[in-house]
Design a protein around this motif. Structure first.
Motif, PDB file in Angstrom:
ATOM      1  N   LYS A 274       0.842  -1.209   0.000  1.00 55.95           N
ATOM      2  CA  LYS A 274       0.000   0.000   0.000  1.00 55.95           C
ATOM      3  C   LYS A 274       0.874   1.255   0.000  1.00 55.95           C
ATOM      4  CE  LYS A 274      -3.792   2.183   2.589  1.00 55.95           C
ATOM      5  NZ  LYS A 274      -3.136   3.435   2.987  1.00 55.95           N
ATOM      6  N   GLU A 275       1.890   1.264   0.855  1.00 56.23           N
ATOM      7  CA  GLU A 275       2.794   2.411   0.911  1.00 56.23           C
ATOM      8  C   GLU A 275       3.547   2.576  -0.400  1.00 56.23           C
ATOM      9  OE1 GLU A 275       7.137   3.121   2.724  1.00 56.23           O
ATOM     10  OE2 GLU A 275       5.646   2.691   4.281  1.00 56.23           O
ATOM     11  N   ARG A 276       4.038   1.468  -0.952  1.00 56.95           N
ATOM     12  CA  ARG A 276       4.805   1.549  -2.200  1.00 56.95           C
ATOM     13  C   ARG A 276       3.962   2.140  -3.321  1.00 56.95           C
ATOM     14  NH1 ARG A 276       6.754  -3.555  -0.192  1.00 56.95           N
ATOM     15  NH2 ARG A 276       8.992  -3.440   0.267  1.00 56.95           N
ATOM     16  N   MET A 277       2.709   1.741  -3.390  1.00 58.85           N
ATOM     17  CA  MET A 277       1.826   2.241  -4.450  1.00 58.85           C
ATOM     18  C   MET A 277       1.505   3.717  -4.253  1.00 58.85           C
ATOM     19  SD  MET A 277      -0.843  -0.930  -5.047  1.00 58.85           S
ATOM     20  CE  MET A 277      -1.776   0.061  -6.217  1.00 58.85           C
ATOM     21  N   GLU A 278       1.164   4.113  -3.011  1.00 55.19           N
ATOM     22  CA  GLU A 278       0.775   5.495  -2.740  1.00 55.19           C
ATOM     23  C   GLU A 278       1.933   6.461  -2.945  1.00 55.19           C
ATOM     24  OE1 GLU A 278      -2.767   4.729   0.572  1.00 55.19           O
ATOM     25  OE2 GLU A 278      -0.753   5.311   1.235  1.00 55.19           O
ATOM     26  N   LEU A 279       3.083   6.129  -2.368  1.00 53.56           N
ATOM     27  CA  LEU A 279       4.229   7.025  -2.512  1.00 53.56           C
ATOM     28  C   LEU A 279       4.798   6.978  -3.927  1.00 53.56           C
ATOM     29  CD1 LEU A 279       6.122   6.575   0.892  1.00 53.56           C
ATOM     30  CD2 LEU A 279       4.326   8.195   0.271  1.00 53.56           C
ATOM     31  N   GLY A 280       4.690   5.811  -4.573  1.00 52.67           N
ATOM     32  CA  GLY A 280       5.148   5.701  -5.952  1.00 52.67           C
ATOM     33  C   GLY A 280       4.350   6.584  -6.885  1.00 52.67           C
ATOM     34  N   GLU A 281       3.051   6.675  -6.637  1.00 52.23           N
ATOM     35  CA  GLU A 281       2.187   7.533  -7.452  1.00 52.23           C
ATOM     36  C   GLU A 281       2.579   8.998  -7.296  1.00 52.23           C
ATOM     37  OE1 GLU A 281      -0.680   8.502 -10.171  1.00 52.23           O
ATOM     38  OE2 GLU A 281      -0.031   6.479  -9.575  1.00 52.23           O
ATOM     39  N   ILE A 282       2.859   9.412  -6.061  1.00 49.55           N
ATOM     40  CA  ILE A 282       3.287  10.798  -5.821  1.00 49.55           C
ATOM     41  C   ILE A 282       4.653  11.039  -6.460  1.00 49.55           C
ATOM     42  CG2 ILE A 282       3.903  12.488  -4.041  1.00 49.55           C
ATOM     43  CD1 ILE A 282       1.977  11.024  -2.153  1.00 49.55           C
ATOM     44  N   ARG A 283       5.523  10.065  -6.385  1.00 43.25           N
ATOM     45  CA  ARG A 283       6.891  10.217  -6.887  1.00 43.25           C
ATOM     46  C   ARG A 283       6.919  10.463  -8.396  1.00 43.25           C
ATOM     47  NH1 ARG A 283      12.001   9.341  -5.059  1.00 43.25           N
ATOM     48  NH2 ARG A 283      13.535   8.557  -6.540  1.00 43.25           N
ATOM     49  N   ARG A 284       5.909   9.967  -9.089  1.00 46.40           N
ATOM     50  CA  ARG A 284       5.862  10.146 -10.538  1.00 46.40           C
ATOM     51  C   ARG A 284       5.660  11.596 -10.960  1.00 46.40           C
ATOM     52  NH1 ARG A 284       4.110   4.667 -10.668  1.00 46.40           N
ATOM     53  NH2 ARG A 284       1.980   5.137 -10.009  1.00 46.40           N
ATOM     54  N   ARG A 285       5.352  12.492  -9.995  1.00 50.80           N
ATOM     55  CA  ARG A 285       5.228  13.911 -10.332  1.00 50.80           C
ATOM     56  C   ARG A 285       6.567  14.479 -10.809  1.00 50.80           C
ATOM     57  NH1 ARG A 285       2.280  16.132  -4.845  1.00 50.80           N
ATOM     58  NH2 ARG A 285       0.403  14.820  -4.908  1.00 50.80           N
ATOM     59  N   TRP A 286       7.668  13.922 -10.273  1.00 56.32           N
ATOM     60  CA  TRP A 286       8.994  14.412 -10.638  1.00 56.32           C
ATOM     61  C   TRP A 286       9.561  13.517 -11.738  1.00 56.32           C
ATOM     62  CZ3 TRP A 286       7.662  13.762  -5.367  1.00 56.32           C
ATOM     63  CH2 TRP A 286       7.355  14.954  -4.715  1.00 56.32           C
ATOM     64  N   LYS A 287       9.374  13.945 -12.956  1.00 54.80           N
ATOM     65  CA  LYS A 287       9.683  13.097 -14.115  1.00 54.80           C
ATOM     66  C   LYS A 287      11.162  12.773 -14.233  1.00 54.80           C
ATOM     67  CE  LYS A 287       5.685  14.866 -16.633  1.00 54.80           C
ATOM     68  NZ  LYS A 287       5.197  15.591 -17.844  1.00 54.80           N
ATOM     69  N   SER A 288      12.010  13.642 -13.710  1.00 54.79           N
ATOM     70  CA  SER A 288      13.449  13.428 -13.882  1.00 54.79           C
ATOM     71  C   SER A 288      14.076  12.626 -12.741  1.00 54.79           C
ATOM     72  CB  SER A 288      14.169  14.770 -14.017  1.00 54.79           C
ATOM     73  OG  SER A 288      14.021  15.517 -12.835  1.00 54.79           O
ATOM     74  N   LEU A 289      13.288  12.217 -11.745  1.00 59.17           N
ATOM     75  CA  LEU A 289      13.848  11.439 -10.633  1.00 59.17           C
ATOM     76  C   LEU A 289      14.217  10.042 -11.107  1.00 59.17           C
ATOM     77  CD1 LEU A 289      11.681  12.243  -7.480  1.00 59.17           C
ATOM     78  CD2 LEU A 289      13.965  13.030  -8.018  1.00 59.17           C
TER      79      LEU A 289
END
Length: 582
Positions: A309-324
């Motif tokens: 659950k954490e991996r999915m939720e934080l992963g979704e937010i992380r996709r905001r930064w395209k260059s990460l």
């Protein structure tokens, strides 16, 4: 029934111990050292059996609690784990005997040129800061130094109003602008707005300085542009000045950061009310700056034990930064780059000796997981407070719609606390740590995350005594003490070594030798002036530790509007803007 069996077992053990001592007393008397060791071990074993310590909360277990649930530390068990945290008690680290030997010293030397002699009347410098309150604070501080290097008149800095924090406040709504201008008048000429020429306001030429630009860099890259355009605005002005400057320029930084940047009267008044209300509850208190917001956790690329659950939720937010780039959570934690969970920072404080009766002020934004995530920390420190619990909605109304003003209130309480702690090493943590060093080395707990991570992972295989002993050992050199970090190491805003002086007369009177790495004594008059002006407090034991202090070489700050932007600076290098602020 179980209670009677346990009491019977305890009595039998005690009787067996006494029986063994009685029949072996002849041999023990012949070997006094051996007998003393045996006696200590037997006493410790008997005490552990008779008085078992209550259990500590398991972070993953507590995450199943519903939001708002009340937590009792005694309701949690760790099954077969020997790890038990004491319910209360322990030593406290409120002050130190060494604080009187050190003081903040940022007065300009006689050779330091004043503004009236060096300012060029045809050069105007503007800076546009970025990020949250504390990232902007570093930009303002460095902007003054940049203006001094360029012999330019500085226009009152513009605050970032469009970033993640979306705060419409301008400089004068956060800081006392008149005090800012007057205090620095001998160093840099500062004006509130650009003058007019021929009835028209001057239009600045917009550009950027390279990241961590040195004085020579400013003279070779920025000054030619300023001489040509006369009015220049440096945008995205954060970390645009080198960390390593001459002592004179470092002291100018300190004059800006620790004296010129004063909050407005309304913010100071509300902040002082919060501090007074904490003092009414307890003589001493700890302030904890807790960074555990979803965006911050996502950007960190770390894993905090919340499963898929954490991996999915934080992963979704992380996709905001395209260059990460893809992160390796285990590697990030091994390098000490992951923020501690609320439970972990709570365990650290308890292991250092702060009992459950201590009052804790928590400066925090939206915590990922809400009350369920905070439950272990609240169980460890039931006297849990925040500005929202100390003040009414009506009192906070003038500030609540402005993130920077709310952050300023937390800043004041954290600065005035007896002990300051953090679960991260972001901008506020660094600035508060440096400020507390400058104003008397007040105890400041910076978790040694690089060494603590293995201890947290394996804690249920240890007794509380083993765990606490390791924590205390790992935290040597991370408690805000004098000479923890050698001058020049670490970020200057966290370790303003050029602005910390020692009083050799006082040290000699106490039978201590002055340490060579601090700056020379500036005289009793300067000591008194700085003490009265700065309100110096206490410090802890002296160490010179530098291992692990560079574990967080990168600064973690919020990205504007959730997008990583890249562009070319004056030097032509790619300038990454992927930074979190607080």
């Amino acid at each position: 029934m179980k209670k009677k069996k346990r009491e019977t077992k305890q009595r039998n053990i005690a009787a067996a111990v006494l029986h063994w001592i009685f029949f072996t007393r002849h041999y023990l008397l012949q070997f006094p050292l051996l007998s003393a060791i045996f006696a200590f071990l037997l006493f410790f074993a008997a005490f552990s059996v008779i008085s078992p310590l209550p259990p500590i909360i398991n972070h993953h277990r507590s995450s199943k609690l519903k939001n708002g649930a009340k937590v009792d530390e005694s309701t949690f068990s760790t099954e077969t784990s020997p790890f038990r945290a004491p319910r209360s008690g322990g030593r406290h680290l409120w002050n130190s005997r060494l604080s009187k030997f050190y003081y903040g010293c940022s007065n300009a030397n006689d050779s330091f040129q004043t503004a009236d002699l060096k300012t060029n009347s045809n050069r105007y410098l503007l800076i546009a800061t970025s990020g949250g309150l504390n990232q902007q604070r570093t930009g303002i501080t460095d902007g003054v130094v940049a203006a001094y290097i360029l012999n330019a008149t500085l226009v009152v800095p513009k605050l970032d109003q469009k970033s993640f924090w979306n705060d419409s406040s301008d400089f004068a709504e956060i800081f006392d602008v008149d005090w800012f201008i007057s205090f620095l008048s001998k160093d840099v000429t500062i004006i509130k707005q650009l003058p007019t020429k021929g009835g028209k306001v001057l239009i600045p030429y917009r550009t950027r300085a390279p990241r961590k630009c040195t004085p020579i860099c400013y003279l070779t890259k920025v000054l030619p542009v300023l001489n040509k355009k006369h009015v220049v605005q440096l945008g995205k002005f954060d970390y645009r000045l080198s960390n390593r400057l001459s002592p004179d320029l470092q002291k100018l930084r300190c004059r800006v950061n620790y004296h010129a940047l004063k909050f407005t009267d309304s913010i100071l008044e509300m902040g002082k009310k919060l501090v007074q209300r904490m003092r009414m509850k307890s003589e001493h208190f700890i302030a904890l700056h807790l960074r555990f917001e979803p965006d911050m956790l996502a950007f960190s690329g770390c894993y905090f034990g919340g499963g898929e659950k954490e991996r999915m939720e934080l992963g979704e937010i992380r996709r905001r930064w395209k260059s990460l780039h893809a992160s390796n959570p285990d590697k990030e934690r091994r390098q000490g780059k992951c923020p501690l969970t609320p439970e972990e920072v709570g365990l650290t404080l308890r292991a250092l000796g702060f009992g459950s009766d201590v009052h804790l002020y928590v400066a925090s934004g939206e915590v990922y997981g809400g009350e369920a995530t905070l439950a272990p920390l609240k169980a460890l420190f039931p006297n849990f407070h925040s500005k929202e619990t100390l003040a009414s909605k009506r009192e906070l109304a003038p500030f609540s719609s402005f993130s920077s003003r709310m952050a300023a209130l937390d800043f004041i309480v954290c600065d005035e606390s007896d002990v300051f702690s953090t679960n991260n090493n972001g901008n506020m943590a660094k600035i508060i740590a440096g400020r507390r060093r400058y104003f008397g080395h007040k105890p400041t707990v910076r978790p040694n995350a690089k060494k603590l991570y293995k201890l947290f992972i394996n804690r249920h295989n240890k007794t509380w005594e083993e765990f606490a002993s390791r924590v205390r050992s790992y935290q040597i050199g991370f408690m805000g003490e004098p000479n923890e970090v050698k001058p020049g190491r670490g970020v200057f805003h966290e370790n303003p070594s050029s602005c910390i002086c020692q009083d050799p007369v006082a040290k000699a009177g106490a039978g201590l030798n002055p340490t060579p790495q601090t700056l020379p004594h500036e005289g009793h008059k300067n000591v008194k002036e700085n003490t009265e002006r700065n309100g110096t407090s206490d410090v802890s034991d002296e160490h010179s530790i530098e291992d692990d202090h560079d574990q967080d070489a990168t600064d973690v700050d919020y990205v504007d509007n959730g997008n990583a932007v890249q562009g070319k600076g004056l030097a032509g290098e790619m300038l990454s803007e992927e930074f979190f602020s607080d």
